[in-house]
Write an enzyme that holds these catalytic residues in place. Structure first.
Site, PDB file in Angstrom:
ATOM      1  N   ALA A 155       0.793  -1.234   0.000  1.00  0.00           N
ATOM      2  CA  ALA A 155       0.000   0.000   0.000  1.00  0.00           C
ATOM      3  C   ALA A 155       0.822   1.279   0.000  1.00  0.00           C
ATOM      4  O   ALA A 155       0.275   2.361   0.189  1.00  0.00           O
ATOM      5  CB  ALA A 155      -0.947   0.008   1.197  1.00  0.00           C
ATOM      6  N   ARG A 177       2.281   2.555  -2.558  1.00  0.00           N
ATOM      7  CA  ARG A 177       2.165   3.255  -3.842  1.00  0.00           C
ATOM      8  C   ARG A 177       1.099   2.584  -4.698  1.00  0.00           C
ATOM      9  O   ARG A 177       0.561   1.530  -4.344  1.00  0.00           O
ATOM     10  CB  ARG A 177       3.504   3.222  -4.587  1.00  0.00           C
ATOM     11  CG  ARG A 177       3.992   1.809  -4.894  1.00  0.00           C
ATOM     12  CD  ARG A 177       5.291   1.796  -5.672  1.00  0.00           C
ATOM     13  NE  ARG A 177       5.666   0.433  -6.063  1.00  0.00           N
ATOM     14  CZ  ARG A 177       6.586   0.146  -6.978  1.00  0.00           C
ATOM     15  NH1 ARG A 177       7.212   1.124  -7.598  1.00  0.00           N
ATOM     16  NH2 ARG A 177       6.875  -1.097  -7.269  1.00  0.00           N
ATOM     17  N   SER A 205      -5.475 -10.466 -11.684  1.00  0.00           N
ATOM     18  CA  SER A 205      -5.093  -9.671 -12.855  1.00  0.00           C
ATOM     19  C   SER A 205      -5.650 -10.340 -14.097  1.00  0.00           C
ATOM     20  O   SER A 205      -5.891 -11.558 -14.117  1.00  0.00           O
ATOM     21  CB  SER A 205      -3.564  -9.601 -12.960  1.00  0.00           C
ATOM     22  OG  SER A 205      -3.151  -9.079 -14.212  1.00  0.00           O
ATOM     23  N   TYR A 217       3.980 -14.624 -13.085  1.00  0.00           N
ATOM     24  CA  TYR A 217       2.940 -13.697 -12.646  1.00  0.00           C
ATOM     25  C   TYR A 217       1.546 -14.229 -12.996  1.00  0.00           C
ATOM     26  O   TYR A 217       0.621 -14.190 -12.179  1.00  0.00           O
ATOM     27  CB  TYR A 217       3.182 -12.343 -13.315  1.00  0.00           C
ATOM     28  CG  TYR A 217       2.294 -11.217 -12.859  1.00  0.00           C
ATOM     29  CD1 TYR A 217       2.517 -10.568 -11.641  1.00  0.00           C
ATOM     30  CD2 TYR A 217       1.246 -10.763 -13.662  1.00  0.00           C
ATOM     31  CE1 TYR A 217       1.710  -9.507 -11.237  1.00  0.00           C
ATOM     32  CE2 TYR A 217       0.443  -9.705 -13.272  1.00  0.00           C
ATOM     33  CZ  TYR A 217       0.679  -9.077 -12.052  1.00  0.00           C
ATOM     34  OH  TYR A 217      -0.118  -8.024 -11.658  1.00  0.00           O
ATOM     35  N   ALA A 218       1.389 -14.749 -14.215  1.00  0.00           N
ATOM     36  CA  ALA A 218       0.093 -15.288 -14.643  1.00  0.00           C
ATOM     37  C   ALA A 218      -0.316 -16.475 -13.783  1.00  0.00           C
ATOM     38  O   ALA A 218      -1.487 -16.596 -13.382  1.00  0.00           O
ATOM     39  CB  ALA A 218       0.156 -15.695 -16.116  1.00  0.00           C
ATOM     40  N   LYS A 271      -1.356 -15.124 -10.313  1.00  0.00           N
ATOM     41  CA  LYS A 271      -2.647 -14.434 -10.326  1.00  0.00           C
ATOM     42  C   LYS A 271      -3.804 -15.405 -10.587  1.00  0.00           C
ATOM     43  O   LYS A 271      -4.903 -15.217 -10.073  1.00  0.00           O
ATOM     44  CB  LYS A 271      -2.627 -13.327 -11.377  1.00  0.00           C
ATOM     45  CG  LYS A 271      -1.716 -12.153 -11.018  1.00  0.00           C
ATOM     46  CD  LYS A 271      -2.065 -11.544  -9.667  1.00  0.00           C
ATOM     47  CE  LYS A 271      -1.378 -10.211  -9.438  1.00  0.00           C
ATOM     48  NZ  LYS A 271      -1.689  -9.660  -8.084  1.00  0.00           N
TER      49      LYS A 271
END
Length: 256
Positions: A17, A19, A145, A157-158, A161
């Protein structure tokens, strides 16, 4: 409850949190009337967001913690409970990218992303659910995402997520009878430092990157952190008690 704990109806923990999306979520939940723990790896990086919230009349505290470290998570959550009140809203937003094509991706690239996104969300949820089940009320919102649907150069990342979506649906089944809802928000193209890093990785300017993305988005614009904060605010609200186990794609068009 210690006398120093502020009398707020709910306490929220927002990770990552300092940014971007996390900061905007923290500001939005504070505006909604919640006391907010602004959590990030570097506590000093959270102070600007905390100061903004306090200047606007809200209540917040900066907390430094590595979300992938079990002991650090336990310590951070206990601190939040002592300083703000028992947390009953959790937003698992902390995330990193280590993008590369599969044949170039290192084990460290893979493990780092999995640890922050999946291990971190697991540790926070496991710790905070104790307060939620005891209270008979809780809201967990996980940040997924559109990359969960597959994205070149983001196998780690995929996968993380996508894993968060399964994690979300499972927790919804387990925790529903305790008055706890669990949902996920899956952002599309959002203008943040992370998307700017992606542009740099593929070798184009951020403005060109946004322009190309806009052409593929039905509503004709890229997203901003406030778009995601609005969705999180809904899932975290009192009135969203009959919505659980859902993945909401906030991407300017149909996904999933």
């Amino acid at each position: 409850m210690p006398p120093s704990v502020p009398d707020y109806p709910r306490t929220a923990i927002v990770t990552g949190a300092a940014r971007g999306i996390g900061a905007e979520v923290a500001r939005r939940l504070a505006a909604d009337g919640l006391a907010v723990a602004v959590v990030d790896l570097d506590e000093t990086a959270c102070t600007a967001v905390v100061d903004e919230i306090k200047s606007a009349g809200g209540c917040a505290v900066a907390v430094g913690a590595d979300v992938a470290d079990e002991a650090a998570v336990e310590k951070a959550v206990k601190r939040v409970a002592n300083e703000l009140g028992d947390p009953t809203v959790l937003v698992n937003n902390a995330g990193i990218i280590r993008d590369n094509l599969l044949f170039k991706m290192t084990l460290s690239d893979w493990d780092s992303v999995m640890n922050v996104h999946l291990r971190g969300s697991f540790l926070l949820a496991r710790t905070v659910q104790r307060y939620m089940t005891q209270a008979g009320w809780g809201r967990i919102v996980n940040l997924s995402s559109v990359s969960a649907l597959g994205n070149r150069g983001q196998a780690n990342y995929a996968a993380a997520k996508s894993g968060l979506q399964g994690f979300t649906k499972t927790l919804a089944l387990e925790l529903g009878r305790f008055g706890v809802t669990v949902n996920a928000v899956a952002p599309g193209f959002i203008e943040t430092e992370m998307t700017a890093e992606t542009a740099a990785r593929i070798g184009i300017s951020f403005d060109d990157f946004k322009e190309a993305a806009t052409k593929e988005i039905p509503v004709g614009r890229t997203g901003v952190p406030a778009d995601i904060a609005h969705a999180v605010s809904f899932f975290a609200s009192e009135d969203a008690g009959f919505v659980s186990g859902q993945v909401l794609y906030v991407a300017g068009g149909p996904k999933g």
